[in-house]
Motif scaffolding. Sequence first.
Motif, PDB file in Angstrom:
ATOM      1  N   THR A  66       0.835  -1.209   0.000  1.00  0.00           N
ATOM      2  CA  THR A  66       0.000   0.000   0.000  1.00  0.00           C
ATOM      3  C   THR A  66       0.866   1.253   0.000  1.00  0.00           C
ATOM      4  O   THR A  66       0.598   2.208  -0.741  1.00  0.00           O
ATOM      5  N   SER A 101      -5.393  -0.857  15.344  1.00  0.00           N
ATOM      6  CA  SER A 101      -4.607  -2.086  15.234  1.00  0.00           C
ATOM      7  C   SER A 101      -4.480  -2.774  16.587  1.00  0.00           C
ATOM      8  O   SER A 101      -4.565  -4.001  16.697  1.00  0.00           O
ATOM      9  N   SER A 108      -8.451 -10.236   9.993  1.00  0.00           N
ATOM     10  CA  SER A 108      -8.855  -9.468   8.811  1.00  0.00           C
ATOM     11  C   SER A 108      -8.953  -7.980   9.126  1.00  0.00           C
ATOM     12  O   SER A 108      -8.527  -7.134   8.319  1.00  0.00           O
ATOM     13  N   LEU A 109      -9.497  -7.631  10.301  1.00  0.00           N
ATOM     14  CA  LEU A 109      -9.571  -6.223  10.683  1.00  0.00           C
ATOM     15  C   LEU A 109      -8.178  -5.658  10.974  1.00  0.00           C
ATOM     16  O   LEU A 109      -7.904  -4.492  10.678  1.00  0.00           O
ATOM     17  N   LEU A 112      -6.787  -4.740   7.689  1.00  0.00           N
ATOM     18  CA  LEU A 112      -7.381  -3.500   7.187  1.00  0.00           C
ATOM     19  C   LEU A 112      -6.736  -2.280   7.832  1.00  0.00           C
ATOM     20  O   LEU A 112      -6.446  -1.288   7.149  1.00  0.00           O
ATOM     21  N   THR A 113      -6.488  -2.339   9.126  1.00  0.00           N
ATOM     22  CA  THR A 113      -5.839  -1.193   9.797  1.00  0.00           C
ATOM     23  C   THR A 113      -4.416  -1.005   9.290  1.00  0.00           C
ATOM     24  O   THR A 113      -3.916   0.121   9.217  1.00  0.00           O
ATOM     25  N   ILE A 115      -3.432  -1.511   6.191  1.00  0.00           N
ATOM     26  CA  ILE A 115      -3.571  -0.830   4.898  1.00  0.00           C
ATOM     27  C   ILE A 115      -3.794   0.666   5.118  1.00  0.00           C
ATOM     28  O   ILE A 115      -3.174   1.517   4.474  1.00  0.00           O
TER      29      ILE A 115
END
Length: 395
Positions: A66, A101, A108-109, A112-113, A115
Amino acid sequence: MSKTLTDATTKTPTQNIDPRILLLALGMFALGTDAFVIAGVLPVIARDMQVTEGLAGQLVTVFSLTYGLGAPVLAALTGRWPRHRVLIIALGAFCLINVGSALAPSFSLLGLTRILAACFAALYSPLAYTIGTALAAPEKRGQALSFVLGGLTLSTVLGSPLGTWVGEHFGWRMSFGMVALLAGVACIALLLCGLPRESAAPTLSLQARLAPIREPRLLLALLPALLWNLGIYVVYTYLAPIFQQNMHITDISVALLVFGLGAVPGNWLGGLITDRFGSSRPLITGFVVLAMILLGIPFATSLFFGLPLLLLWGLCGPNLFIAQQHRMLSLAPEHANVILALNNSMLYLGIAGGAALGGIVLHTQPVAWLGPLGAVCSLLALLALLFSMRIKRTA
Protein backbone atom coordinates in the motif's frame (compact mmCIF):
# COMPACT_ATOMS: atom_id res chain seq x y z
CA MET A 1 1.28 30.83 16.66
CA SER A 2 2.27 29.50 13.23
CA LYS A 3 5.14 31.03 11.40
CA THR A 4 5.38 31.73 7.70
CA LEU A 5 7.89 30.15 5.42
CA THR A 6 9.89 33.37 5.38
CA ASP A 7 10.42 33.10 9.14
CA ALA A 8 12.54 30.00 8.68
CA THR A 9 14.59 31.38 5.81
CA THR A 10 15.55 34.60 7.62
CA LYS A 11 17.27 32.84 10.52
CA THR A 12 20.93 33.57 11.03
CA PRO A 13 23.47 30.77 10.71
CA THR A 14 24.19 30.91 14.41
CA GLN A 15 20.68 30.00 15.44
CA ASN A 16 19.88 26.47 16.50
CA ILE A 17 17.81 24.18 14.34
CA ASP A 18 14.05 24.69 14.69
CA PRO A 19 12.71 22.32 17.40
CA ARG A 20 9.69 21.54 15.24
CA ILE A 21 12.04 19.60 12.97
CA LEU A 22 12.68 17.26 15.90
CA LEU A 23 8.92 16.74 16.23
CA LEU A 24 8.76 15.84 12.53
CA ALA A 25 11.57 13.36 13.22
CA LEU A 26 9.54 11.90 16.11
CA GLY A 27 6.71 11.28 13.66
CA MET A 28 9.15 9.50 11.33
CA PHE A 29 10.37 7.46 14.30
CA ALA A 30 6.80 6.31 14.94
CA LEU A 31 6.29 5.45 11.25
CA GLY A 32 9.52 3.46 11.05
CA THR A 33 8.74 1.56 14.25
CA ASP A 34 5.28 0.71 12.93
CA ALA A 35 6.65 -0.55 9.62
CA PHE A 36 9.24 -2.93 11.09
CA VAL A 37 7.99 -4.00 14.53
CA ILE A 38 5.75 -6.74 13.11
CA ALA A 39 8.84 -8.77 12.15
CA GLY A 40 9.77 -8.93 15.83
CA VAL A 41 6.34 -9.88 17.21
CA LEU A 42 5.19 -12.00 14.26
CA PRO A 43 5.05 -15.34 16.16
CA VAL A 44 3.09 -13.68 18.99
CA ILE A 45 0.53 -12.25 16.55
CA ALA A 46 0.24 -15.59 14.75
CA ARG A 47 -0.31 -17.46 18.01
CA ASP A 48 -2.87 -14.99 19.36
CA MET A 49 -4.80 -14.67 16.09
CA GLN A 50 -4.56 -18.44 15.44
CA VAL A 51 -3.02 -18.05 11.97
CA THR A 52 0.23 -19.38 10.50
CA GLU A 53 3.40 -17.32 10.71
CA GLY A 54 3.43 -17.14 6.91
CA LEU A 55 -0.02 -15.57 6.92
CA ALA A 56 0.89 -13.19 9.76
CA GLY A 57 3.85 -12.05 7.66
CA GLN A 58 1.39 -10.76 5.07
CA LEU A 59 0.67 -7.87 7.44
CA VAL A 60 4.08 -6.57 6.33
CA THR A 61 3.10 -7.24 2.71
CA VAL A 62 -0.14 -5.24 2.77
CA PHE A 63 1.48 -2.31 4.63
CA SER A 64 4.48 -2.07 2.30
CA LEU A 65 2.51 -2.71 -0.90
CA THR A 66 0.00 0.00 0.00
CA TYR A 67 2.82 2.40 0.86
CA GLY A 68 4.80 1.68 -2.30
CA LEU A 69 1.85 1.97 -4.69
CA GLY A 70 -0.05 4.62 -2.75
CA ALA A 71 2.69 7.22 -2.20
CA PRO A 72 2.69 8.74 -5.72
CA VAL A 73 -1.09 8.45 -6.06
CA LEU A 74 -1.86 10.08 -2.70
CA ALA A 75 0.73 12.82 -3.32
CA ALA A 76 -0.97 13.67 -6.60
CA LEU A 77 -4.48 13.59 -5.08
CA THR A 78 -3.59 15.88 -2.14
CA GLY A 79 -1.06 18.07 -3.94
CA ARG A 80 -3.39 21.09 -4.10
CA TRP A 81 -4.19 21.05 -0.36
CA PRO A 82 -2.14 23.06 2.17
CA ARG A 83 0.85 20.95 3.14
CA HIS A 84 0.81 21.72 6.86
CA ARG A 85 -2.82 20.65 7.10
CA VAL A 86 -2.31 17.39 5.21
CA LEU A 87 0.70 16.53 7.42
CA ILE A 88 -1.18 17.09 10.70
CA ILE A 89 -4.24 15.15 9.49
CA ALA A 90 -2.08 12.28 8.22
CA LEU A 91 -0.14 11.99 11.50
CA GLY A 92 -3.28 12.23 13.64
CA ALA A 93 -5.07 9.63 11.55
CA PHE A 94 -1.99 7.39 11.68
CA CYS A 95 -2.14 7.57 15.49
CA LEU A 96 -5.84 6.62 15.59
CA ILE A 97 -5.39 3.78 13.09
CA ASN A 98 -2.68 2.26 15.28
CA VAL A 99 -5.11 2.39 18.21
CA GLY A 100 -7.40 0.42 15.90
CA SER A 101 -4.61 -2.09 15.23
CA ALA A 102 -4.11 -2.54 18.98
CA LEU A 103 -7.83 -3.20 19.48
CA ALA A 104 -8.48 -5.28 16.31
CA PRO A 105 -10.59 -8.32 17.29
CA SER A 106 -9.76 -10.36 14.18
CA PHE A 107 -6.90 -10.88 11.76
CA SER A 108 -8.85 -9.47 8.81
CA LEU A 109 -9.57 -6.22 10.68
CA LEU A 110 -5.92 -6.03 11.73
CA GLY A 111 -4.96 -6.31 8.06
CA LEU A 112 -7.38 -3.50 7.19
CA THR A 113 -5.84 -1.19 9.80
CA ARG A 114 -2.38 -1.98 8.34
CA ILE A 115 -3.57 -0.83 4.90
CA LEU A 116 -5.00 2.41 6.31
CA ALA A 117 -1.86 3.04 8.40
CA ALA A 118 0.26 2.68 5.25
CA CYS A 119 -1.89 5.25 3.41
CA PHE A 120 -1.36 7.89 6.08
CA ALA A 121 2.34 7.01 6.44
CA ALA A 122 2.75 7.49 2.68
CA LEU A 123 1.16 10.94 3.02
CA TYR A 124 3.22 12.00 6.03
CA SER A 125 6.75 10.99 5.01
CA PRO A 126 7.38 13.20 1.94
CA LEU A 127 5.67 16.17 3.61
CA ALA A 128 7.90 15.78 6.69
CA TYR A 129 10.97 16.20 4.46
CA THR A 130 9.46 19.14 2.58
CA ILE A 131 8.29 21.04 5.66
CA GLY A 132 11.47 20.19 7.53
CA THR A 133 13.55 22.00 4.92
CA ALA A 134 11.09 24.93 4.95
CA LEU A 135 11.67 25.32 8.70
CA ALA A 136 15.44 25.63 8.26
CA ALA A 137 17.62 28.44 7.00
CA PRO A 138 19.02 27.75 3.49
CA GLU A 139 22.47 26.90 4.84
CA LYS A 140 20.95 24.38 7.30
CA ARG A 141 18.54 22.53 5.04
CA GLY A 142 20.90 19.57 4.72
CA GLN A 143 20.96 19.35 8.52
CA ALA A 144 17.18 19.53 8.63
CA LEU A 145 16.87 16.63 6.18
CA SER A 146 19.35 14.56 8.17
CA PHE A 147 17.37 15.17 11.37
CA VAL A 148 14.08 14.07 9.79
CA LEU A 149 15.72 11.02 8.18
CA GLY A 150 17.43 10.36 11.52
CA GLY A 151 14.02 9.65 13.05
CA LEU A 152 13.57 6.82 10.56
CA THR A 153 17.09 5.49 11.16
CA LEU A 154 16.62 5.66 14.93
CA SER A 155 13.44 3.61 14.61
CA THR A 156 15.59 0.76 13.31
CA VAL A 157 18.07 1.13 16.18
CA LEU A 158 15.62 1.67 19.05
CA GLY A 159 12.01 1.63 17.88
CA SER A 160 11.80 -1.85 16.39
CA PRO A 161 13.77 -3.56 19.21
CA LEU A 162 11.78 -1.66 21.86
CA GLY A 163 8.47 -2.50 20.18
CA THR A 164 9.53 -6.14 19.98
CA TRP A 165 10.47 -6.20 23.67
CA VAL A 166 7.13 -4.61 24.59
CA GLY A 167 5.29 -7.15 22.43
CA GLU A 168 7.10 -10.12 23.96
CA HIS A 169 6.52 -9.00 27.56
CA PHE A 170 3.17 -7.16 27.43
CA GLY A 171 1.51 -8.45 24.26
CA TRP A 172 1.70 -7.39 20.60
CA ARG A 173 -1.25 -5.01 21.06
CA MET A 174 0.91 -2.88 23.34
CA SER A 175 3.48 -2.60 20.52
CA PHE A 176 0.89 -0.85 18.36
CA GLY A 177 -0.21 1.16 21.40
CA MET A 178 3.37 2.41 21.79
CA VAL A 179 3.43 3.51 18.12
CA ALA A 180 0.10 5.30 18.58
CA LEU A 181 1.45 7.10 21.66
CA LEU A 182 4.57 8.30 19.83
CA ALA A 183 2.57 9.53 16.83
CA GLY A 184 -0.02 11.19 19.09
CA VAL A 185 2.63 13.08 21.07
CA ALA A 186 4.26 14.33 17.86
CA CYS A 187 0.88 15.35 16.36
CA ILE A 188 -0.30 17.27 19.44
CA ALA A 189 3.08 18.98 19.85
CA LEU A 190 3.10 20.08 16.19
CA LEU A 191 -0.46 21.39 16.57
CA LEU A 192 0.54 23.44 19.61
CA CYS A 193 3.77 24.74 18.06
CA GLY A 194 2.30 25.39 14.65
CA LEU A 195 3.72 24.79 11.18
CA PRO A 196 4.42 27.13 8.25
CA ARG A 197 1.18 28.08 6.56
CA GLU A 198 1.25 28.23 2.81
CA SER A 199 -1.00 27.89 -0.15
CA ALA A 200 -0.75 24.59 -1.92
CA ALA A 201 1.86 24.85 -4.64
CA PRO A 202 1.24 23.54 -8.18
CA THR A 203 1.90 19.84 -8.09
CA LEU A 204 2.83 17.17 -10.58
CA SER A 205 0.05 14.99 -11.90
CA LEU A 206 0.19 11.24 -11.39
CA GLN A 207 1.02 10.89 -15.09
CA ALA A 208 4.02 13.21 -14.68
CA ARG A 209 5.17 11.38 -11.56
CA LEU A 210 5.19 8.06 -13.39
CA ALA A 211 6.74 9.44 -16.60
CA PRO A 212 10.22 7.93 -15.97
CA ILE A 213 8.69 4.43 -15.95
CA ARG A 214 8.04 4.87 -19.67
CA GLU A 215 11.80 5.10 -20.25
CA PRO A 216 13.18 1.52 -20.39
CA ARG A 217 16.69 2.51 -19.23
CA LEU A 218 15.29 4.14 -16.07
CA LEU A 219 12.90 1.27 -15.40
CA LEU A 220 15.82 -1.15 -15.67
CA ALA A 221 17.89 1.02 -13.32
CA LEU A 222 15.08 0.90 -10.74
CA LEU A 223 14.88 -2.90 -10.88
CA PRO A 224 17.90 -3.63 -8.59
CA ALA A 225 16.23 -1.72 -5.73
CA LEU A 226 13.15 -3.92 -6.05
CA LEU A 227 15.17 -7.15 -6.21
CA TRP A 228 17.60 -6.53 -3.34
CA ASN A 229 14.79 -5.46 -1.00
CA LEU A 230 12.84 -8.52 -2.09
CA GLY A 231 15.82 -10.61 -0.94
CA ILE A 232 16.27 -8.73 2.33
CA TYR A 233 12.65 -8.99 3.45
CA VAL A 234 12.25 -12.63 2.48
CA VAL A 235 14.56 -13.16 5.47
CA TYR A 236 14.07 -10.10 7.74
CA THR A 237 10.28 -10.51 8.00
CA TYR A 238 10.73 -14.02 9.39
CA LEU A 239 13.77 -13.45 11.63
CA ALA A 240 11.74 -14.35 14.72
CA PRO A 241 10.80 -17.89 13.56
CA ILE A 242 14.34 -18.36 12.15
CA PHE A 243 15.93 -17.51 15.49
CA GLN A 244 13.34 -19.52 17.42
CA GLN A 245 14.06 -22.64 15.39
CA ASN A 246 17.87 -22.34 15.17
CA MET A 247 18.72 -20.81 18.54
CA HIS A 248 15.56 -21.45 20.60
CA ILE A 249 15.27 -17.68 21.29
CA THR A 250 11.79 -16.21 21.68
CA ASP A 251 12.75 -12.55 22.27
CA ILE A 252 14.77 -11.21 19.31
CA SER A 253 14.82 -7.57 20.48
CA VAL A 254 18.59 -7.75 21.12
CA ALA A 255 19.14 -9.14 17.61
CA LEU A 256 17.11 -6.30 16.07
CA LEU A 257 19.06 -3.80 18.18
CA VAL A 258 22.35 -5.13 16.79
CA PHE A 259 20.94 -4.89 13.25
CA GLY A 260 19.93 -1.27 13.90
CA LEU A 261 23.31 -0.41 15.42
CA GLY A 262 24.91 -1.46 12.16
CA ALA A 263 22.65 0.90 10.19
CA VAL A 264 23.91 4.01 12.02
CA PRO A 265 27.55 3.89 10.82
CA GLY A 266 26.21 2.40 7.58
CA ASN A 267 24.45 5.70 6.82
CA TRP A 268 27.64 7.65 7.42
CA LEU A 269 29.95 5.25 5.56
CA GLY A 270 27.54 4.99 2.63
CA GLY A 271 27.94 8.68 1.83
CA LEU A 272 31.73 8.58 2.16
CA ILE A 273 32.12 5.43 0.04
CA THR A 274 29.82 6.72 -2.70
CA ASP A 275 31.62 10.08 -2.82
CA ARG A 276 34.97 8.28 -3.07
CA PHE A 277 34.16 5.45 -5.51
CA GLY A 278 30.93 6.48 -7.23
CA SER A 279 27.81 4.31 -7.18
CA SER A 280 28.59 1.28 -9.35
CA ARG A 281 31.41 -0.35 -7.36
CA PRO A 282 29.66 -0.03 -3.95
CA LEU A 283 26.51 -1.55 -5.47
CA ILE A 284 28.34 -4.49 -7.07
CA THR A 285 30.29 -5.23 -3.87
CA GLY A 286 27.21 -4.68 -1.70
CA PHE A 287 25.06 -7.17 -3.63
CA VAL A 288 27.72 -9.90 -3.31
CA VAL A 289 28.18 -9.25 0.43
CA LEU A 290 24.41 -9.14 0.98
CA ALA A 291 23.95 -12.48 -0.79
CA MET A 292 26.53 -14.08 1.52
CA ILE A 293 24.86 -12.60 4.63
CA LEU A 294 21.37 -13.73 3.63
CA LEU A 295 22.67 -17.19 2.82
CA GLY A 296 24.28 -17.46 6.26
CA ILE A 297 21.54 -16.07 8.55
CA PRO A 298 19.19 -19.13 8.55
CA PHE A 299 22.14 -21.43 9.26
CA ALA A 300 23.53 -19.48 12.23
CA THR A 301 22.93 -21.74 15.22
CA SER A 302 24.20 -19.40 17.93
CA LEU A 303 24.29 -15.69 18.69
CA PHE A 304 28.08 -15.87 18.43
CA PHE A 305 27.64 -16.22 14.65
CA GLY A 306 24.21 -14.64 14.23
CA LEU A 307 24.87 -11.23 15.80
CA PRO A 308 27.99 -10.36 13.71
CA LEU A 309 26.02 -11.27 10.57
CA LEU A 310 23.18 -8.97 11.66
CA LEU A 311 25.64 -6.14 12.38
CA LEU A 312 27.23 -6.53 8.94
CA TRP A 313 23.76 -6.70 7.38
CA GLY A 314 22.82 -3.44 9.08
CA LEU A 315 25.99 -1.83 7.71
CA CYS A 316 25.31 -3.08 4.19
CA GLY A 317 21.72 -1.85 3.74
CA PRO A 318 22.27 1.96 3.92
CA ASN A 319 25.33 1.68 1.65
CA LEU A 320 23.19 0.08 -1.05
CA PHE A 321 20.39 2.61 -0.67
CA ILE A 322 22.66 5.67 -0.83
CA ALA A 323 24.60 4.33 -3.82
CA GLN A 324 21.35 3.51 -5.65
CA GLN A 325 19.96 7.01 -4.99
CA HIS A 326 23.22 8.51 -6.27
CA ARG A 327 23.08 6.39 -9.42
CA MET A 328 19.47 7.29 -10.18
CA LEU A 329 20.26 11.00 -9.83
CA SER A 330 23.18 10.68 -12.24
CA LEU A 331 21.00 8.84 -14.78
CA ALA A 332 18.04 11.24 -14.68
CA PRO A 333 18.86 14.60 -13.04
CA GLU A 334 15.97 16.15 -14.96
CA HIS A 335 13.56 13.82 -13.10
CA ALA A 336 15.25 14.17 -9.69
CA ASN A 337 12.19 14.44 -7.41
CA VAL A 338 10.13 11.91 -9.33
CA ILE A 339 12.88 9.32 -9.78
CA LEU A 340 13.81 9.37 -6.08
CA ALA A 341 10.15 8.94 -5.12
CA LEU A 342 9.86 5.98 -7.49
CA ASN A 343 13.08 4.51 -6.08
CA ASN A 344 11.55 4.75 -2.61
CA SER A 345 8.44 3.01 -3.93
CA MET A 346 10.64 0.19 -5.25
CA LEU A 347 11.98 -0.24 -1.72
CA TYR A 348 8.50 -0.71 -0.26
CA LEU A 349 7.34 -2.92 -3.11
CA GLY A 350 10.40 -5.08 -2.43
CA ILE A 351 9.45 -5.27 1.25
CA ALA A 352 5.91 -6.30 0.30
CA GLY A 353 7.10 -8.87 -2.22
CA GLY A 354 9.69 -10.32 0.16
CA ALA A 355 7.18 -10.77 2.97
CA ALA A 356 4.68 -12.36 0.55
CA LEU A 357 7.25 -14.66 -1.06
CA GLY A 358 8.60 -15.75 2.33
CA GLY A 359 5.08 -16.55 3.52
CA ILE A 360 4.43 -18.69 0.44
CA VAL A 361 7.69 -20.61 0.95
CA LEU A 362 6.92 -21.26 4.62
CA HIS A 363 3.67 -23.01 3.66
CA THR A 364 5.64 -25.89 2.17
CA GLN A 365 9.30 -25.53 3.18
CA PRO A 366 11.33 -24.99 6.40
CA VAL A 367 12.69 -21.56 7.31
CA ALA A 368 16.21 -22.57 6.17
CA TRP A 369 15.02 -22.13 2.57
CA LEU A 370 14.53 -18.41 3.07
CA GLY A 371 18.26 -17.61 3.17
CA PRO A 372 19.18 -19.14 -0.23
CA LEU A 373 16.07 -17.53 -1.73
CA GLY A 374 17.13 -14.10 -0.41
CA ALA A 375 20.66 -14.65 -1.75
CA VAL A 376 19.29 -15.47 -5.21
CA CYS A 377 17.27 -12.23 -5.21
CA SER A 378 20.41 -10.26 -4.29
CA LEU A 379 22.37 -11.87 -7.14
CA LEU A 380 19.50 -11.12 -9.55
CA ALA A 381 19.80 -7.47 -8.44
CA LEU A 382 23.50 -7.66 -9.33
CA LEU A 383 22.67 -9.04 -12.80
CA ALA A 384 20.07 -6.32 -13.36
CA LEU A 385 22.64 -3.68 -12.35
CA LEU A 386 25.31 -5.06 -14.70
CA PHE A 387 22.82 -5.18 -17.57
CA SER A 388 21.72 -1.61 -16.82
CA MET A 389 25.36 -0.45 -16.81
CA ARG A 390 25.92 -2.14 -20.17
CA ILE A 391 22.84 -0.48 -21.67
CA LYS A 392 24.10 2.90 -20.40
CA ARG A 393 27.54 2.39 -21.99
CA THR A 394 25.95 1.33 -25.27
CA ALA A 395 23.69 4.39 -25.26
